[in-house]
Design a protein around this motif. Structure first.
Motif, short mmCIF file in Angstrom:
data_model
loop_
_atom_site.label_atom_id
_atom_site.label_comp_id
_atom_site.label_asym_id
_atom_site.label_seq_id
_atom_site.Cartn_x
_atom_site.Cartn_y
_atom_site.Cartn_z
N LYS A 126 0.83 -1.21 0.00
CA LYS A 126 0.00 0.00 0.00
C LYS A 126 0.87 1.26 0.00
CE LYS A 126 -1.87 1.53 3.85
NZ LYS A 126 -2.63 1.62 5.07
N ASN A 127 2.01 1.20 0.68
CA ASN A 127 2.90 2.36 0.79
C ASN A 127 3.83 2.52 -0.42
OD1 ASN A 127 1.85 3.05 3.27
ND2 ASN A 127 3.37 1.87 4.39
N LYS A 150 7.00 6.02 4.97
CA LYS A 150 5.80 6.26 5.76
C LYS A 150 5.85 5.63 7.14
CE LYS A 150 3.13 7.22 1.74
NZ LYS A 150 2.05 6.95 0.85
N ASN A 151 6.96 4.99 7.47
CA ASN A 151 7.14 4.48 8.83
C ASN A 151 7.30 5.65 9.79
OD1 ASN A 151 7.33 1.79 7.86
ND2 ASN A 151 8.72 1.33 9.55
N ASP A 152 7.04 5.39 11.05
CA ASP A 152 7.27 6.40 12.07
C ASP A 152 8.23 5.81 13.09
OD1 ASP A 152 7.15 8.69 13.58
OD2 ASP A 152 5.25 8.15 14.55
N PRO A 153 9.50 6.13 13.00
CA PRO A 153 10.15 7.09 12.13
C PRO A 153 10.50 6.45 10.77
CG PRO A 153 11.78 6.19 13.64
CD PRO A 153 10.44 5.59 14.02
N PRO A 154 10.71 7.27 9.75
CA PRO A 154 11.12 6.77 8.44
C PRO A 154 12.46 6.05 8.56
CG PRO A 154 10.47 9.07 8.30
CD PRO A 154 10.54 8.73 9.74
N LYS A 155 12.64 5.03 7.73
CA LYS A 155 13.90 4.27 7.82
C LYS A 155 14.20 3.54 6.53
CE LYS A 155 11.94 -0.10 9.45
NZ LYS A 155 12.03 -1.15 10.46
#
Length: 176
Positions: A126-127, A150-155
């Motif tokens: 989806k991302n 879109k991860n929290d935090p981005p990685k």
């Protein structure tokens, strides 16, 4: 914590399977390339060095996760004497805007350091995370890098996987 470990346990075989199909093998074969003779510990140290060299290519400030390599089987080989090393780790840029810079640097710098990029582009998630898979035949290694904006935090999620090693005569694979 249990959920994260279970997710990693489920994701690792999928990652290893995805990397096994890379072009670091003979073009006419799905066989995992022979990486040489080594103990599990020495091969693990080599995987750390490969990961460290990739970290150096990122070229932006940030932090790497502290993870250790693991040992997995080589398909269709004696599990007592043959093994592969996998080293999953993550890179968290100091600034979210540096994630794009880091991925672009890897795309540009890996080939200059003997890596062949065999896949680059968005995945089916989806991302639409950007995936980069590269092989290094001289080291019989492959790396899969996923830009997770879109991860929290981005990685960046990275997994280095070796070819198939054989232990020295009279020794068995040490599992960790």
């Amino acid at each position: 914590m249990k959920t994260k470990l279970s997710a990693l346990a489920l994701a690792m075989p999928l990652t290893l399977t995805a990397l096994t199909g890379c072009s670091m093998t003979d073009k006419d074969s799905d066989e995992i390339p022979f990486a040489g003779t080594s103990t599990s510990r020495d091969a693990s140290d080599e995987a750390r060095k490969v990961s460290s060299s990739i970290y150096d290519l990122i070229g932006v400030k940030g932090k790497a996760s502290d993870s250790s390599p693991g040992v997995s089987d080589c398909s269709n080989k004696d599990a007592k004497t043959n093994f592969r090393i996998f080293h999953p780790w993550s890179f968290y840029p100091a600034s979210a805007s540096d994630l794009d810079v880091a991925m672009e640097r890897l795309k540009k710098e890996l080939p200059k350091h003997g890596w062949e990029i065999v896949t680059y582009g968005p995945d089916a998630s989806k991302n639409k995370n950007i995936n980069l898979i590269a092989d290094k035949d001289g080291k019989k290694a492959s790396v899969k890098i996923i830009k997770m904006s879109k991860n929290d935090p981005p990685k960046l999620s990275l997994t280095v996987v070796s070819g198939c090693y054989q232990v020295p005569d009279g020794e068995e694979v040490e599992r960790f």
